[in-house]
Design a protein around this motif. Structure first.
Motif, mmCIF file in Angstrom:
data_model
loop_
_atom_site.group_PDB
_atom_site.id
_atom_site.type_symbol
_atom_site.label_atom_id
_atom_site.label_comp_id
_atom_site.label_asym_id
_atom_site.label_seq_id
_atom_site.Cartn_x
_atom_site.Cartn_y
_atom_site.Cartn_z
ATOM 1 N N THR A 1 -6.658 10.850 6.953
ATOM 2 C CA THR A 1 -6.727 10.975 5.501
ATOM 3 C C THR A 1 -6.608 9.612 4.836
ATOM 4 O O THR A 1 -7.323 9.306 3.874
ATOM 5 C CB THR A 1 -5.621 11.916 4.997
ATOM 6 N N PHE A 2 -5.716 8.764 5.354
ATOM 7 C CA PHE A 2 -5.563 7.422 4.799
ATOM 8 C C PHE A 2 -6.864 6.626 4.918
ATOM 9 O O PHE A 2 -7.300 5.989 3.970
ATOM 10 C CB PHE A 2 -4.423 6.667 5.491
ATOM 11 N N MET B 1 0.803 -1.189 0.000
ATOM 12 C CA MET B 1 0.000 0.000 0.000
ATOM 13 C C MET B 1 0.850 1.259 0.000
ATOM 14 O O MET B 1 0.445 2.266 -0.556
ATOM 15 C CB MET B 1 -0.947 0.006 1.203
ATOM 16 N N THR B 2 2.011 1.204 0.647
ATOM 17 C CA THR B 2 2.878 2.387 0.676
ATOM 18 C C THR B 2 3.496 2.664 -0.686
ATOM 19 O O THR B 2 4.012 3.759 -0.903
ATOM 20 C CB THR B 2 4.002 2.226 1.719
ATOM 21 N N ARG B 3 3.447 1.692 -1.587
ATOM 22 C CA ARG B 3 4.001 1.884 -2.938
ATOM 23 C C ARG B 3 2.966 2.411 -3.929
ATOM 24 O O ARG B 3 3.307 2.669 -5.080
ATOM 25 C CB ARG B 3 4.579 0.568 -3.453
ATOM 26 N N CYS C 1 2.279 -1.277 7.848
ATOM 27 C CA CYS C 1 3.199 -0.639 6.903
ATOM 28 C C CYS C 1 2.868 0.848 6.750
ATOM 29 O O CYS C 1 3.762 1.687 6.610
ATOM 30 C CB CYS C 1 3.181 -1.345 5.552
ATOM 31 N N ILE C 2 1.588 1.184 6.813
ATOM 32 C CA ILE C 2 1.156 2.577 6.712
ATOM 33 C C ILE C 2 1.537 3.334 7.980
ATOM 34 O O ILE C 2 2.081 4.444 7.925
ATOM 35 C CB ILE C 2 -0.370 2.657 6.475
ATOM 36 N N VAL C 3 1.270 2.744 9.135
ATOM 37 C CA VAL C 3 1.615 3.380 10.409
ATOM 38 C C VAL C 3 3.113 3.626 10.480
ATOM 39 O O VAL C 3 3.563 4.716 10.859
ATOM 40 C CB VAL C 3 1.142 2.509 11.596
#
Length: 91
Positions: free
Chosen positions: A46-47, A1-3, A66-68
């Protein structure tokens, strides 16, 4: 998701987060936080809205680690340092 190409633009860009924070102030009032803490809080919100849309007042979701991690890395806490090994004292 971070990509995902939109993640950085939507959740990590300080200019976008400032606009989102200003929008939040209209609905929820002022938060008494440091700059990076405001950015982290706004980035998480926002995410969630980006992925799930508006969830309602009492609906919560788990944000992927991974987002955190990416948000915490981008906007580090002035207080929290994470786990650190104790220092060894020389004799």
């Amino acid at each position: 998701m971070t990509r995902h190409p939109g993640f950085e633009a939507v959740c990590l860009n300080p200019w976008v987060l400032q606009i989102e924070y200003a929008s939040m102030l209209q609905y929820y009032g002022d938060y008494d936080h440091s700059t990076f803490r405001r950015y982290r809080h706004t980035a998480y919100r926002t995410f969630v809205r980006w992925c799930w849309g508006y969830l309602g007042k009492s609906v919560r979701v788990v944000i992927p680690s991974c987002i955190v991690e990416k948000i915490r890395y981008t906007f580090p806490s002035e207080q929290y340092q994470g786990f650190q090994l104790p220092r060894l004292h020389a004799l």
